[in-house]
Every structure is written in C-alpha cells, then in structure tokens.
Design an enzyme around this catalytic site. Structure first.
Site, mmCIF file in Angstrom:
data_model
loop_
_atom_site.group_PDB
_atom_site.id
_atom_site.type_symbol
_atom_site.label_atom_id
_atom_site.label_comp_id
_atom_site.label_asym_id
_atom_site.label_seq_id
_atom_site.Cartn_x
_atom_site.Cartn_y
_atom_site.Cartn_z
ATOM 1 N N PHE A 23 0.828 -1.219 0.000
ATOM 2 C CA PHE A 23 0.000 0.000 0.000
ATOM 3 C C PHE A 23 0.857 1.262 0.000
ATOM 4 C CE2 PHE A 23 0.604 -0.869 4.498
ATOM 5 C CZ PHE A 23 0.941 0.386 4.972
ATOM 6 N N HIS A 79 4.948 -5.722 12.710
ATOM 7 C CA HIS A 79 3.757 -4.866 12.541
ATOM 8 C C HIS A 79 2.450 -5.595 12.847
ATOM 9 C CE1 HIS A 79 6.272 -2.133 9.651
ATOM 10 N NE2 HIS A 79 6.616 -2.023 10.907
ATOM 11 N N SER A 97 13.031 -1.944 0.822
ATOM 12 C CA SER A 97 13.956 -0.912 0.369
ATOM 13 C C SER A 97 14.807 -0.424 1.534
ATOM 14 C CB SER A 97 13.170 0.261 -0.199
ATOM 15 O OG SER A 97 12.410 0.851 0.830
ATOM 16 N N ASN A 142 16.484 -7.692 -3.508
ATOM 17 C CA ASN A 142 15.442 -6.691 -3.727
ATOM 18 C C ASN A 142 15.433 -6.313 -5.202
ATOM 19 O OD1 ASN A 142 13.438 -5.095 -2.246
ATOM 20 N ND2 ASN A 142 14.580 -3.322 -2.974
#
Ligand code: ZN
Length: 238
Positions: free
Chosen positions: A35, A121, A191, A213
C-alpha cells in the site's frame, strides 16, 4: 557487491544460523500489493492517503471509514505462500534458520509452516477488543459490517501496528537477539528506507549480509551479496 544465485546458495550452505528480515516485496509476489507504493489508485476512491487512514488517530476518530478502507485494501485472505515463504520454513525445520522477522501482516510465513515468526507490525489474522482485550480471529472483521463490536460492546481493533503506534518491545528485543546470533542475515523485499528495518541491521555482526530486492537500496554498499531480482525467483532456485 553484486552476486549470483549460485554465490548466494554457497553462502547459505556454509551458514550455520540464518536470520531473515523481510518486507512487502515478499508478499507482493503472493499477490498482496504494497500500500506504500501509492499509485493514485486510492485517491480516486478515498478522501485520505493510506498512511492517514492507517493511523491511530484516524482509527479512533473515523473508525467506520477506517474499516471501509481496511476491509477493502488490507485483507487478502486468499493469498498463498510463495517460494520464499516455503524455503524459509524448510530452513527452519532443518535447524538452519533462527527467525523470520517480517514487516508483513498477512500470516503467510506461518501458512507456509514457519514457527518462529516475529511480526514487527502485527497480523491481520488477530484482532482484539479495545475494552476487555478478548481476542478474535479475522472472521470478526470479514463477518461484520461497519465497526466490529465485541460481545462486551467494545470496539474490535486489528492487532496491527498503525502509524503513530509503537512496535511491541518484546518482539523487537527478540528480533535483535536473533539478528545478533546469526552468522548470515538475509534481507529481502524491502527498500530498507523505513524504520525499523534500517536500525535492526546494525545489530548484525555475522559474516554474510545478503540483500535481495528488485531495486537498489541504501545498504547495497555494505552488503556482501546483492541480488536485484525477484525474491520468489531467487528462493525458488536455492
Ligand atoms: Zn470486549
């Protein structure tokens, strides 16, 4: 330095204790969008940016609007683990991996079989009453409309760390311990721009830091092995 999958495989074979730190990129390959990479899609449908709607203040002041967004954009209950989730679960079973530390809230690591998952989280699969602390599974959210309520009348909140909220200290301490104990740290699908990712990495003093990544990250310079590739593809080939 830039590395090949073969070099990563050799390093994994040599490693005794691997810690894995993963971000949104691990889940995007299971079809769960990040998101944060706002592409204007949300703006057409909602009056606020996602960071605002996913804040503690917004949850308290606009609970119904929060849940409209949350049910629409944060729950991907049909998503399945990909090659990265599966390989990490396999390494844990072999005693090679001490923890999956994740910023994702989708429960896909556990679905793949991982036991020691440190969810920085939280998880959309857990929810609790803000009044009596009773826990509810995700059906309390999906099986209700408007603001989900506890049997005591309290408002149910996802066990997810919203913006303005602090991370769980016990989870953070355990993540630090696992990173300290590891001789190899693999960071994937992030990132590293957002807290706490960047901070946790300073606790690593093992021999091999690997980064997987799609795009370059600020830590590429420091890493021993860097792969700019799809995390599912890399793990699928390990
Ligand atoms: Zn309650």
């Amino acid at each position: 330095m830039k590395a090949t999958i073969e070099q990563l495989r050799e390093a994994v074979e040599k490693a005794k204790t691997i810690a894995f730190f993963g971000g949104a990129g691990v889940s995007t390959e299971s079809g769960i969008p990040d998101f944060r990479s706002t592409d204007g899609l949300y703006n057409q449908k909602y009056d606020y940016p996602p960071e605002t709607m996913l804040s503690h203040t917004f949850f308290v002041r606009h609970t119904e609007e929060f849940y409209r967004f949350y049910r629409d954009k944060m729950l991907y209950l049909d998503a399945k683990p990909n090659a990265a989730h599966q390989k990490l679960a396999e390494w844990e079973k072999q005693g090679k991996l001490n923890a999956v530390i994740t910023q994702n809230i989708d429960g896909l690591h556990q679905m793949a079989g991982s036991k020691h998952v440190l969810e920085l989280h939280g998880s959309v699969l857990r929810n609790y009453c803000t009044k009596c602390r009773k826990f509810y599974d995700v059906t309390a959210i999906t099986g209700s409309t408007g603001v989900p309520k506890c049997e005591c009348g309290g408002t149910i909140k996802p066990d997810v760390v919203l913006y303005e909220e602090s991370l769980d200290n016990d989870v953070m301490d355990e993540a630090v311990r696992c990173i300290r104990d590891a001789d190899m740290l693999i960071i994937g699908g992030t990132s590293l721009a957002v807290y706490p990712a960047a901070g946790l990495i300073h606790y690593f003093s093992g021999s091999t830091l690997a980064l997987i990544n799609q795009d370059a990250t600020p830590l590429d310079e420091r890493a021993d092995l860097v792969l700019h590739d799809s995390i599912g593809k890399v793990f699928g080939a390990l």
